[in-house]
Scaffold this motif. Sequence first.
Motif, PDB file in Angstrom:
ATOM      1  N   ALA A   1      -4.181   3.173   3.109  1.00 40.57           N
ATOM      2  CA  ALA A   1      -3.464   1.979   2.913  1.00 40.57           C
ATOM      3  C   ALA A   1      -3.656   1.217   3.797  1.00 40.57           C
ATOM      4  O   ALA A   1      -3.040   0.306   3.528  1.00 40.57           O
ATOM      5  CB  ALA A   1      -2.262   3.211   2.990  1.00 40.57           C
TER       6      ALA A   1
ATOM      7  N   ALA B   1       0.803  -1.095  -0.072  1.00 42.78           N
ATOM      8  CA  ALA B   1       0.550  -0.207  -0.310  1.00 42.78           C
ATOM      9  C   ALA B   1       0.584   1.268   0.014  1.00 42.78           C
ATOM     10  O   ALA B   1       2.066   1.432   0.707  1.00 42.78           O
ATOM     11  CB  ALA B   1      -0.686   0.053   1.494  1.00 42.78           C
TER      12      ALA B   1
ATOM     13  N   LEU C   1       4.199  -0.608   3.711  1.00 38.60           N
ATOM     14  CA  LEU C   1       3.237   0.266   3.864  1.00 38.60           C
ATOM     15  C   LEU C   1       4.596   0.871   3.379  1.00 38.60           C
ATOM     16  O   LEU C   1       5.774   1.421   3.505  1.00 38.60           O
ATOM     17  CB  LEU C   1       3.317   0.399   4.989  1.00 38.60           C
TER      18      LEU C   1
END
Lengths: 255, 253
Positions: B145, B76, B153
Motif C-alpha cells: 500500500a 491505497a 491510506l
Amino acid sequence: MLRRALAQSAPPLVTFAAAVVLAELVIRALDVSPLILPRPSAVFAAATSEAGPLLSALGATARAVLAGLLLSSTLGVAAAVALASSPWLKRAFYPYAIFFQIVPIVAIAPLLVIWFGYGPRAVVAAAAVVSVFPVIANTLAGLLSVDPALADLFRLHGASRFATLWKLRLPWALPYLLTGLRIAAGLAVIGAIVGEFVGGGGLGVVVLGAMRQQRTDLVFAAIGYASLLGLALFGAVGLASRLALRHWHASETNR
Amino acid sequence: MGRGVAFALEGVHRSYRSESGGEVAALAGIDLAALESSFVALLGPSGCGKSTLLRLVAGLDRPERGVVRSGGARPAMVFQDAHLLPWRDVLANVELPLELLGQPAPARHARAEAAIAQVGLADAAHRYPAELSGGMRMRASLARALVTEPRLLLLDEPFAALDELTRMALDDELRRLWREAGLTVLFVTHSIAEAAYLAERVVVLSRRPAHVVLDHTLALPAERSAALRAEPAFARELGVLQEALRHGAALPC
C-alpha cells in the motif's frame, strides 16, 4: 528423494504384482479358455514378442493424444476466458459446452472421419472433443473464484482488463486448469483409441486386428500399452503442477 | 494550519441486494470529512457498513444518493487479510501497484525494496506468502500500500486476525509510518481500544443502516506508547467510545 519415490511407488506395484499372480493362479485353476481370458504370462509374452509393432502403434497414439490435448487445452482455456468475461455469455453458451461432456464419442467418431478424412487428423479431433470439457469447466471455475479483494486492488490501481486477466485471473485459475488437465489426459487416450477404431492407425487398429485374429492376449497387451500412456500423461501433468505450484498452492505445499 | 480536505462524504446513501432479493440499506445519510494528514478511525459493530463506506471513499463503488469527494490522488488500500498474490514473492507483490501503473522495472524495484525495508521485512523480500507468518504477510500488504506513496491510506480491519502482541507492534508501526509520511489514514475497526490508541479522531457508526453516532476528537497526547493504555485519560476515552457504540447498537433499524 529416492527413498520417497520408492515409498510412493512400492504399494501400487505390490498390489499390481499380487493381482497378476492371483489372476494367473485362478485362470490356471479354472482352466479358462485363452480366447476369453488369457493368462497374464501369455499377455506378457505377447507384449514382449510383439513389442516392435506395439511400440510404433503406441507412438502414433501418443502423438495423436498429445496433439489432441494441446488443442483441447488451448481451446478450452480460450472458451473459459470468453465465458468468464460476461455473465450473459456464460448463460447463453455454457449449457452447450456441456454437450462435449455427454457426447458419445463412439457415435461421433464416424462423423469426424467424414469431416477430417481417414488418418491422424480425425484421431486428434476425437481426442480433443472428449477432453475439452474438463478443461473448460475447471478453468471457468478458477476464473470465477478470484478473490474479490484482489480484484478491487487491481481496479484501484487502474489495471486494464488484459493486465487483470494476465496477472490475476489466469494465474489464479492455474491450479484449477491443472486439475482439469489431469482428467482430460485420461479422456484423451480413450478418445484417441476410439478415433483409431474408425479413422485408423495406432493402438486402436492393433486392438481391432488382434480381435479379428482372436488374439485376446494381444488385445490385452495393447490395452496395457494404452494404460501406460495414460499413466505417463497423468504423471507428466502431476509433475508440471508440482513445478508450477510448489511455492504457493495448498495442493502442493501441503504434501 | 490551513490543511486541505482529504476526502468528504455528504449525505451518502448506499444499499445492496441481499441473497434473498430484498434491498438492504447499508449506509443511511453519512456525512464525514477528513483533513489532510489526519488519522481517523471508523468504529462500528460488525457488518454495519464500514467496508461499504471504505469502498466508496476508494472510488470502487458509487453512492445511490449523496456525494463522495476525494482529493483526486489515488488512495491505497489494505484489506482485512493480507490478500497477497500467492504465486509472487514479497518483492514482486509489493511491486505490483507500480507495475499496474506502468512504471519501468528498475525504478519500481528500488521503490519496492525501500517500502519493504520501511515495514521491516528486508530479510523476507524473496520469500513467498505461504512461507510467512500472519504478521509478516500483513507487513508485506502494508508495504504494497505504501509503495505508491499514497496521500490517503484506507485500512479495513487490517490487524483483526492477528494475535494481540503482533497487533500492538503493527499499531505502533502504522503510527510511525503515518507520522513520517504525513498521509491521511482512514482506519476501519471494531476494536474500541485499537481505535482509541491509533487515531486522532474516532467516528462511531450505528448498526445497519449506518449513520454517524459520534464524531469525537480524542483528548490524548500526540505521542502514543504502550504506557498510554494504563492512563486514566485513555480509560476515559474508552468509556466515551463504548457508550456511543452501545447507543448506536441499540437504535431501532
